[in-house]
Every structure is written in C-alpha cells, then in structure tokens.
Write an enzyme that holds these catalytic residues in place. Structure first.
Site, PDB file in Angstrom:
ATOM      1  N   LYS A  43       3.485 -11.302 -19.593  1.00  0.00           N
ATOM      2  CA  LYS A  43       2.864 -10.045 -20.009  1.00  0.00           C
ATOM      3  C   LYS A  43       1.443 -10.279 -20.493  1.00  0.00           C
ATOM      4  O   LYS A  43       0.533  -9.518 -20.182  1.00  0.00           O
ATOM      5  CB  LYS A  43       3.721  -9.427 -21.112  1.00  0.00           C
ATOM      6  CG  LYS A  43       3.803  -7.952 -21.071  1.00  0.00           C
ATOM      7  CD  LYS A  43       4.962  -7.403 -20.300  1.00  0.00           C
ATOM      8  CE  LYS A  43       4.943  -7.748 -18.845  1.00  0.00           C
ATOM      9  NZ  LYS A  43       6.170  -7.367 -18.154  1.00  0.00           N
ATOM     10  N   ARG A  83       1.464   1.391  -5.891  1.00  0.00           N
ATOM     11  CA  ARG A  83       1.553   0.405  -4.814  1.00  0.00           C
ATOM     12  C   ARG A  83       0.226  -0.286  -4.531  1.00  0.00           C
ATOM     13  O   ARG A  83       0.164  -1.216  -3.733  1.00  0.00           O
ATOM     14  CB  ARG A  83       2.013   1.092  -3.532  1.00  0.00           C
ATOM     15  CG  ARG A  83       3.470   1.430  -3.565  1.00  0.00           C
ATOM     16  CD  ARG A  83       3.864   2.258  -2.381  1.00  0.00           C
ATOM     17  NE  ARG A  83       5.301   2.345  -2.329  1.00  0.00           N
ATOM     18  CZ  ARG A  83       6.074   1.637  -1.504  1.00  0.00           C
ATOM     19  NH1 ARG A  83       5.539   0.849  -0.619  1.00  0.00           N
ATOM     20  NH2 ARG A  83       7.380   1.751  -1.546  1.00  0.00           N
ATOM     21  N   LYS A 136       1.776  -2.049  -8.838  1.00  0.00           N
ATOM     22  CA  LYS A 136       3.047  -1.842  -9.529  1.00  0.00           C
ATOM     23  C   LYS A 136       4.217  -2.324  -8.682  1.00  0.00           C
ATOM     24  O   LYS A 136       5.166  -2.896  -9.193  1.00  0.00           O
ATOM     25  CB  LYS A 136       3.190  -0.356  -9.867  1.00  0.00           C
ATOM     26  CG  LYS A 136       4.493   0.009 -10.553  1.00  0.00           C
ATOM     27  CD  LYS A 136       4.573  -0.600 -11.933  1.00  0.00           C
ATOM     28  CE  LYS A 136       5.878  -0.318 -12.640  1.00  0.00           C
ATOM     29  NZ  LYS A 136       6.121  -1.320 -13.702  1.00  0.00           N
ATOM     30  N   ASN A 154       1.184   0.046   5.880  1.00  0.00           N
ATOM     31  CA  ASN A 154       1.621  -0.769   4.744  1.00  0.00           C
ATOM     32  C   ASN A 154       2.330  -1.983   5.322  1.00  0.00           C
ATOM     33  O   ASN A 154       3.237  -1.819   6.127  1.00  0.00           O
ATOM     34  CB  ASN A 154       2.581   0.041   3.859  1.00  0.00           C
ATOM     35  CG  ASN A 154       3.251  -0.812   2.798  1.00  0.00           C
ATOM     36  OD1 ASN A 154       2.649  -1.764   2.298  1.00  0.00           O
ATOM     37  ND2 ASN A 154       4.484  -0.500   2.465  1.00  0.00           N
ATOM     38  N   GLY A 155       1.906  -3.171   4.948  1.00  0.00           N
ATOM     39  CA  GLY A 155       2.542  -4.376   5.478  1.00  0.00           C
ATOM     40  C   GLY A 155       1.492  -5.334   6.000  1.00  0.00           C
ATOM     41  O   GLY A 155       0.313  -5.238   5.644  1.00  0.00           O
ATOM     42  N   HIS A 214       8.120 -32.966 -23.216  1.00  0.00           N
ATOM     43  CA  HIS A 214       8.134 -33.463 -21.828  1.00  0.00           C
ATOM     44  C   HIS A 214       6.842 -33.116 -21.094  1.00  0.00           C
ATOM     45  O   HIS A 214       6.798 -33.164 -19.874  1.00  0.00           O
ATOM     46  CB  HIS A 214       9.351 -32.908 -21.087  1.00  0.00           C
ATOM     47  CG  HIS A 214      10.635 -33.330 -21.725  1.00  0.00           C
ATOM     48  ND1 HIS A 214      11.133 -34.606 -21.616  1.00  0.00           N
ATOM     49  CD2 HIS A 214      11.483 -32.656 -22.536  1.00  0.00           C
ATOM     50  CE1 HIS A 214      12.256 -34.703 -22.318  1.00  0.00           C
ATOM     51  NE2 HIS A 214      12.486 -33.526 -22.884  1.00  0.00           N
ATOM     52  N   GLU A 247      -0.870 -11.144 -17.532  1.00  0.00           N
ATOM     53  CA  GLU A 247      -0.969 -10.032 -16.587  1.00  0.00           C
ATOM     54  C   GLU A 247      -1.959  -8.950 -17.030  1.00  0.00           C
ATOM     55  O   GLU A 247      -2.724  -8.444 -16.212  1.00  0.00           O
ATOM     56  CB  GLU A 247       0.436  -9.431 -16.440  1.00  0.00           C
ATOM     57  CG  GLU A 247       0.552  -8.291 -15.476  1.00  0.00           C
ATOM     58  CD  GLU A 247       1.995  -7.803 -15.341  1.00  0.00           C
ATOM     59  OE1 GLU A 247       2.791  -7.983 -16.286  1.00  0.00           O
ATOM     60  OE2 GLU A 247       2.318  -7.235 -14.296  1.00  0.00           O
ATOM     61  N   TRP A 262      -3.842  -1.932  -1.362  1.00  0.00           N
ATOM     62  CA  TRP A 262      -3.864  -3.197  -2.108  1.00  0.00           C
ATOM     63  C   TRP A 262      -4.250  -4.237  -1.073  1.00  0.00           C
ATOM     64  O   TRP A 262      -3.487  -4.541  -0.165  1.00  0.00           O
ATOM     65  CB  TRP A 262      -2.492  -3.496  -2.700  1.00  0.00           C
ATOM     66  CG  TRP A 262      -2.502  -4.711  -3.582  1.00  0.00           C
ATOM     67  CD1 TRP A 262      -2.803  -4.758  -4.913  1.00  0.00           C
ATOM     68  CD2 TRP A 262      -2.188  -6.060  -3.194  1.00  0.00           C
ATOM     69  NE1 TRP A 262      -2.706  -6.058  -5.378  1.00  0.00           N
ATOM     70  CE2 TRP A 262      -2.332  -6.872  -4.336  1.00  0.00           C
ATOM     71  CE3 TRP A 262      -1.813  -6.661  -2.002  1.00  0.00           C
ATOM     72  CZ2 TRP A 262      -2.111  -8.235  -4.315  1.00  0.00           C
ATOM     73  CZ3 TRP A 262      -1.597  -8.037  -1.982  1.00  0.00           C
ATOM     74  CH2 TRP A 262      -1.741  -8.803  -3.136  1.00  0.00           C
ATOM     75  N   GLU A 301       8.733 -14.278 -20.334  1.00  0.00           N
ATOM     76  CA  GLU A 301       8.312 -12.888 -20.144  1.00  0.00           C
ATOM     77  C   GLU A 301       7.075 -12.567 -21.007  1.00  0.00           C
ATOM     78  O   GLU A 301       6.145 -11.900 -20.550  1.00  0.00           O
ATOM     79  CB  GLU A 301       9.491 -11.956 -20.480  1.00  0.00           C
ATOM     80  CG  GLU A 301       9.192 -10.470 -20.600  1.00  0.00           C
ATOM     81  CD  GLU A 301       8.599  -9.846 -19.342  1.00  0.00           C
ATOM     82  OE1 GLU A 301       8.565 -10.499 -18.292  1.00  0.00           O
ATOM     83  OE2 GLU A 301       8.121  -8.706 -19.432  1.00  0.00           O
ATOM     84  N   CYS A 339       0.855  -1.172   0.000  1.00  0.00           N
ATOM     85  CA  CYS A 339       0.000   0.000   0.000  1.00  0.00           C
ATOM     86  C   CYS A 339       0.892   1.223   0.000  1.00  0.00           C
ATOM     87  O   CYS A 339       2.064   1.143   0.343  1.00  0.00           O
ATOM     88  CB  CYS A 339      -0.877   0.006   1.243  1.00  0.00           C
ATOM     89  SG  CYS A 339      -1.766  -1.535   1.441  1.00  0.00           S
TER      90      CYS A 339
HETATM   91  O1  M6R Z   1      10.012  -3.528  -9.069  1.00  0.00           O
HETATM   92  P1  M6R Z   1      10.474  -4.907  -9.380  1.00  0.00           P
HETATM   93  O2  M6R Z   1      11.224  -4.976 -10.657  1.00  0.00           O
HETATM   94  O3  M6R Z   1      11.272  -5.515  -8.258  1.00  0.00           O
HETATM   95  O4  M6R Z   1       9.174  -5.758  -9.541  1.00  0.00           O
HETATM   96  C1  M6R Z   1       9.204  -7.122  -9.772  1.00  0.00           C
HETATM   97  C2  M6R Z   1       7.872  -7.651 -10.244  1.00  0.00           C
HETATM   98  O5  M6R Z   1       6.893  -7.405  -9.282  1.00  0.00           O
HETATM   99  C3  M6R Z   1       7.437  -7.031 -11.562  1.00  0.00           C
HETATM  100  O6  M6R Z   1       8.406  -7.182 -12.551  1.00  0.00           O
HETATM  101  C4  M6R Z   1       6.123  -7.661 -12.047  1.00  0.00           C
HETATM  102  O7  M6R Z   1       6.327  -8.998 -12.347  1.00  0.00           O
HETATM  103  C5  M6R Z   1       5.586  -6.884 -13.243  1.00  0.00           C
HETATM  104  N1  M6R Z   1       4.249  -6.458 -12.974  1.00  0.00           N
HETATM  105  C6  M6R Z   1       5.579  -7.667 -14.506  1.00  0.00           C
HETATM  106  O8  M6R Z   1       5.136  -6.895 -15.567  1.00  0.00           O
END
Ligand code: M6R
Length: 607
Positions: free
Chosen positions: A484, A27, A602, A100-101, A503, A487, A74, A480, A2
């Site tokens: 993406k 956050r 984020k 936050n936490g 496999h 996500e 969050w 990756e 948060c």
């Molecule tokens: O800020 P960071 O690079 O440490 O974040 C790591 C992941 O949380 C971040 O890359 C996440 O997987 C992204 N939303 C992917 O697009």
C-alpha cells in the site's frame, strides 16, 4: 487493461460513451477517446489524460452520431501521447477500432501490411487491426467477412469494438481472453468491457465467449463463432449490479472513503451469514457444493496483489480453524506452473474486480479437469464470479480507488467465515463468532483516532525506504502494508516475516531506513520484540502497531499506534487499518494522486 464501450441506438451515442468510460476509468486512465459515425465519415476525439478532459475537448465540437465507440487507455505498446490513444483507424479512416488486450503477433501483421502498401501513424499494437480489416475488405467487399478474416489472424488477447463507414448502422465486437458484455435495452444496444457501464441503462446483458464476434444494429445482435462462422443463439441474462456510489460523501478521495467504509464492509460481509444466536455460519453460495466440499483435503488459493495477501491471511485461518492444508499462489505463477492437482483439491480464486487477467487464466487452465473451483469475489456478475463453480461474494460494494482497502478487509472476513463454516472441532469457534459480531465497532475506534496516524505518516513521509515486519497473522499484513505504501506514496517499501530479518533484510537498516512493525499480542510476540530490538541496536527507527500501550513493544518503539486487542485470528481485520491510513496520509503529504497512482490501473485486465 483498458476500458471499452460501444453504442448503437436511437440516441446520441456520446452520452453513453462518455458516462461509460468514466465508469471504466478503473481499467486505465492514461488517455481516452471516442469515435462516432457522423454522416458519411467517422470522427474521433482523443486526449491524453482523463475522461474529464475528453468531455471538455468533446464539448468544443460535440459528437451527434448514434453509433460510436470509446476507450480509456492503460498504455502497453507506445507512450502516452495522443497518437497512441484509441480509437485507432486504418490509413483511409474507414474502419475505427477500440481494443483491450495485446495483439502478440502485431509485428508480423504490420510487416505484411507494410509490404502491401499500408501505412501506420502510431506505436500501438492495435493499429494493425483496422488496417488488417481494411485489407480483407479490399478483397471481399463484405464487412462481416473482413472482420472475421482479420480476427482469425490475431494472436494474443482482445476485446474489440469496431465501426465502419461501409456499414454505418452497425457495430462489430469480438472477444478472446478479454471480457466483453452487450447490454440489450429498448431501442439501443450498449457495449462494455464489463456490465458496470451498461447497468445505468439496462440489466439485461449478454456476455460474449472466447472466439466469438457479434454484429449489432437497430434490429438486434447476432453472435457468430469466429472460426466456424456458425451463428450462436444466446439469450440475455439479468445481472444484479450494485449501483456504483459516485459520491465522495464529503471525503477528499475514494481511498479515504473506502478505508472508512471498512467496518460497514465487515458488517455487510457477515450479514445473514454470521448467526450469533445459533452459533452458525450460513454461506448460501457454497450450498450447491456442500457435498463435494466434504471430500476436499487441500485448497489452493490463487490471486494477485492485495487479494493474494488476503489469501495468505486465509491460509492461516483455514489451516488453524478448519484444519485444511492450504497453499497460496500468485495467479501469474499458477497459470504457467506444471503442478499435479488431485481431484480432492479445490482451487479458490480471490479477486475484488473479478476481471484480473492472470486469475482468469489460472481458472481457465483448470477447464475440463474436474477440480472444484470456488471464488471470493466482490464484483457481482464479473468474469470470475461467473466462471467458478461456487463462491462467497464479499458484498463490499464498488471499490474505486486503485489501492484496494475495504476489499482486503471483506476478503479476510469471508475467509474467516469459510474457515468457521468448514471447521468441525475448533476450540475457539464460539469465542471467534462472538468477537466477530462486535469487531466493526472496534474498527471504528481505530478510524476515530486517525489523526495520530496522520501525524506519524507526515513525520516519516520524507523517508525513501520502509520496512514492514510481522509474524504469523501479521506477516501478510506486513506485505500488504508495504504494497500500500509503495503503491500510493511511491516510497520504496518491503514486507518481511519478522523472523527473516537476520537472513538478509537487516543489512538495510540504518537511521534512514525505518520499520513499521506489527507487534500485536500473541504467544510469539516476544520473538517479534527481539527482532525490533535488533533493529534498534542498528540505529533503525520503529513505528510499532501494538494492542497494549504498556507492552515491551510500545516501550521499545520510537512511535506506536495503539489498536484494540482482539483474538489473533481477527487481528488482520483491525490491524490492516493503521497500515492503510499510514500509507494514505504519507501519500497525501507528498501530494500524490491518491485514487489514481501513476502507472497503475484499478483492474489488471492484461497479463
Ligand atoms: O481485482 P483484483 O482483486 O483481482 O486485483 C488484484 C490486484 O491487482 C490488486 O489487489 C492490486 O494489487 C491493488 N491495486 C492493490 O492495492
């Protein structure tokens, strides 16, 4: 995960609180709220939704107090409903807290407080905190002592900010495993989960350490050790913060803006570092540890999500170019693993935000071990940037979309620079340096042709599942690309090494399960083409990313995306773009909230 803010000063608090929360929305963005001291009472405004909604709601009945706290949530404990939004207060509405936490022992504390006659209105772990402070206040009649006593009971992770009617001129803050910064400006003190919201008012910042609390008022700030109650002197540090570019500059959303910034990101990561004439890589951030680096014979890369995948590309680069054995671990695993690490191992953390809880915990685990810690971090002044012994900044500028795109590209660029910097005898050293110099132009060509990728993404956007495959440098790209797509479009997607198909994953393939295949030039590309053939034989549709339109891969695929040909070591930089654009346009076609996908934030600041 948060965002929290706090204000004490001679201006109206809510202006900083609302602007600050907007900056911290990366956050979490489930719900938001502020509370300010208004005369003898504290008034809170809370909404389910974004800070934009909070602004509207607050506008109906503006807050005028000059001491206040704010929060963007969050959800961890308790659904996304107004009663669970912060700030939270004790049953008599005298102590208001944002957090936050996670308070791990909240159930225990709640039972204790219930037995003492306290009542609760929310499903959150946080609500025990103001009630516990109220309980201790009822015993001591002293806010500092009550705050301190409550903190001593809490287990878990927190950054906390509190205001109270019993000391209306003060703001209390505390930290354990969640970052908290205090900005010191003329006539005002500003609190933030990081320095970003503070930067609009001042660059003089004090960071609280774990186990510390502070009392802030018009006279200044006083830091105390929670356990020993001793006062701690800490001067402000001047923090360089890259100003967040708030504007979309004509783009529909930050994700498309950031994908389009990828070439500039590569230029910026190379600026002053890639010396083409001298055939040299200069990395100022590593100069201090150059001597130690000579004795390093193994690197463990630790990161999460997209940064972890950038780490996997880095593994191939460092091993091939610098000849150093590398292992890449997810921070959430590394932190709990019992693994012998020799002093000749360096741990390299990778993070866009520099605030990811698991990656921070992974570094903390190494405290006192004497292991050299390095960072590839984008956010200057962030927790990870400050915790590592040395590192190389990405210089990608602020990334706002939850889906990380330009940060991935910048992280891979930095890995390439480090690999070249550490290489002694790499045969293609000069070739790669020359190619890197011109790479951003080639990336621009891919972006110019994004309409073709858009058409393909739209064509396949009604798929329920997707497979991504690749080999060697394209294997992390497959992982990756799948991340993406899932996500932001919510289409189920899996990434695999192409050689793994037989496999297990091949069993998934039928006419409704398409594959996004990386089939870029390399000495092993024919192997990937064989895997594509096996998919075709089973009725699977294939979109191939190729760098030769006459290749067997292009001929075999149902559709292909053509990108410029570069050396294999540079393919991840250019090859990431089609996957980013494909996911983006598929999500757009499905009407998703591109920059703020459901259930995510984020920056993942809780484990
Ligand atoms: O800020 P960071 O690079 O440490 O974040 C790591 C992941 O949380 C971040 O890359 C996440 O997987 C992204 N939303 C992917 O697009």
């Amino acid at each position: 995960m948060c965002g929290i803010v706090g204000y004490v000063g001679n201006k109206i608090a809510k202006d900083y609180l609302l602007d600050g929360l907007e900056t911290l929305e990366y956050r979490g963005y489930d719900s938001a709220g502020i509370a300010t001291l208004e005369g003898d009472t504290i008034r809170a405004t809370k909404v389910v939704g974004r800070v934009e909604q909070l602004r509207k709601e607050e506008g109906q009945n503006p807050h005028v107090g000059s001491v206040g706290i704010g929060h963007t949530r969050w959800a961890t404990h308790g659904g996304v409903v107004t009663k669970n939004a912060h700030p939270h207060h004790d049953m008599n509405e005298e102590f208001f807290v944002v957090h936050n936490g996670i308070i791990e022992n909240y159930e225990e504390i709640k039972s204790f407080l219930l037995s003492k006659g306290y009542s609760f209105y929310s499903d959150t772990d946080t609500e025990v905190v103001p009630n516990l402070i109220a309980y201790h206040y009822s015993k001591t009649n002293n806010v500092t002592t009550a705050f301190q006593a409550a903190l001593e009971t809490l287990r878990g992770a927190y950054a906390l900010t509190m205001i109270t009617t019993h000391e209306p001129e003060s703001l209390y803050v505390a930290k354990l495993s969640s970052p908290l910064a205090i900005g010191v400006a003329d006539d005002e003190l500003l609190v933030g989960s990081d320095a970003l919201p503070i930067a609009s008012r001042t660059q003089d910042v004090v960071f609280l350490e774990d186990g510390e609390m502070a009392v802030l008022n018009q006279e200044g700030y006083k830091i105390l050790d929670i356990e020993t109650k001793k006062s701690i002197e800490r001067a402000t540090e001047f923090i360089e913060i890259e100003e967040a570019d708030g504007g979309l500059r004509g783009f529909d959303d930050f994700m498309s803006k950031e994908i389009n910034e990828a070439p500039a990101t590569v230029r910026s990561a190379m600026l002053g570092r890639l010396r083409v004439e001298e055939k040299l890589i200069k990395l100022g951030g590593l100069e201090l540890v150059e001597e130690q680096l000579r004795y390093i014979d193994r690197i463990v890369v630790v990161a999460c999500g997209t940064s972890y995948y950038a780490g996997l590309v880095g593994e191939y680069l460092l091993e091939e170019i610098a000849g150093i054995p590398v292992e890449v671990q997810q921070a959430s695993e590394f932190r709990y693993r019992t693994e012998p690490l020799s002093r000749s191992t360096a741990v390299l953390v990778v993070s866009q935000s520099g605030e990811t809880a698991d990656t921070i915990a992974a570094l903390k685990k190494l405290d006192g071990s004497g292991i050299l810690t390095l960072g590839i971090v984008n956010a200057p002044g962030s927790t990870l940037a400050r915790m590592t012994d040395a590192g190389v900044y990405c210089h990608a500028g602020p990334e706002k979309a939850v889906a990380s795109t330009k940060a991935f590209v910048s992280q891979v660029t930095v890995f390439l620079l480090i690999a070249l910097h550490l290489s002694k005898t790499y045969k293609d050293y000069e070739k790669i340096i020359n190619e890197l110099d011109t790479l951003p132009q080639l990336m621009e060509e891919v972006l110019k042709n994004s309409t073709d990728i858009k058409k393909l993404a739209e064509k396949y956007s009604d798929s329920k599942d997707f497979l991504y495959i690749g080999r060697r440098y394209s294997f992390p790209l497959a992982l990756e690309g799948a991340l993406k797509l899932k996500e932001i479009s919510y289409i189920h997607a899996e990434g695999f090494a192409a050689g793994e198909m037989k496999h297990g994953p091949l069993a998934l393939i039928d006419e409704n399960f398409p594959t996004f295949a990386y089939a870029l030039s390399s000495d092993i590309n024919e192997k990937t083409i064989s895997n594509m053939q096996e998919i075709k034989t089973r009725g699977g549709k294939i979109i191939a990313v190729v760098d030769d339109k006459n290749s067997n891969a292009a001929k075999l695929a149902d559709d292909y995306i053509l990108i410029p040909k570069v050396s294999e070591q540079l393919q991840p930089l250019i090859g990431a773009l089609p996957a980013f654009l494909f996911a983006y346009y598929a999500a757009k076609k499905l009407g998703r909230d591109i920059d703020k996908p459901r259930n995510l934030a984020k920056s993942v600041t809780v484990e």
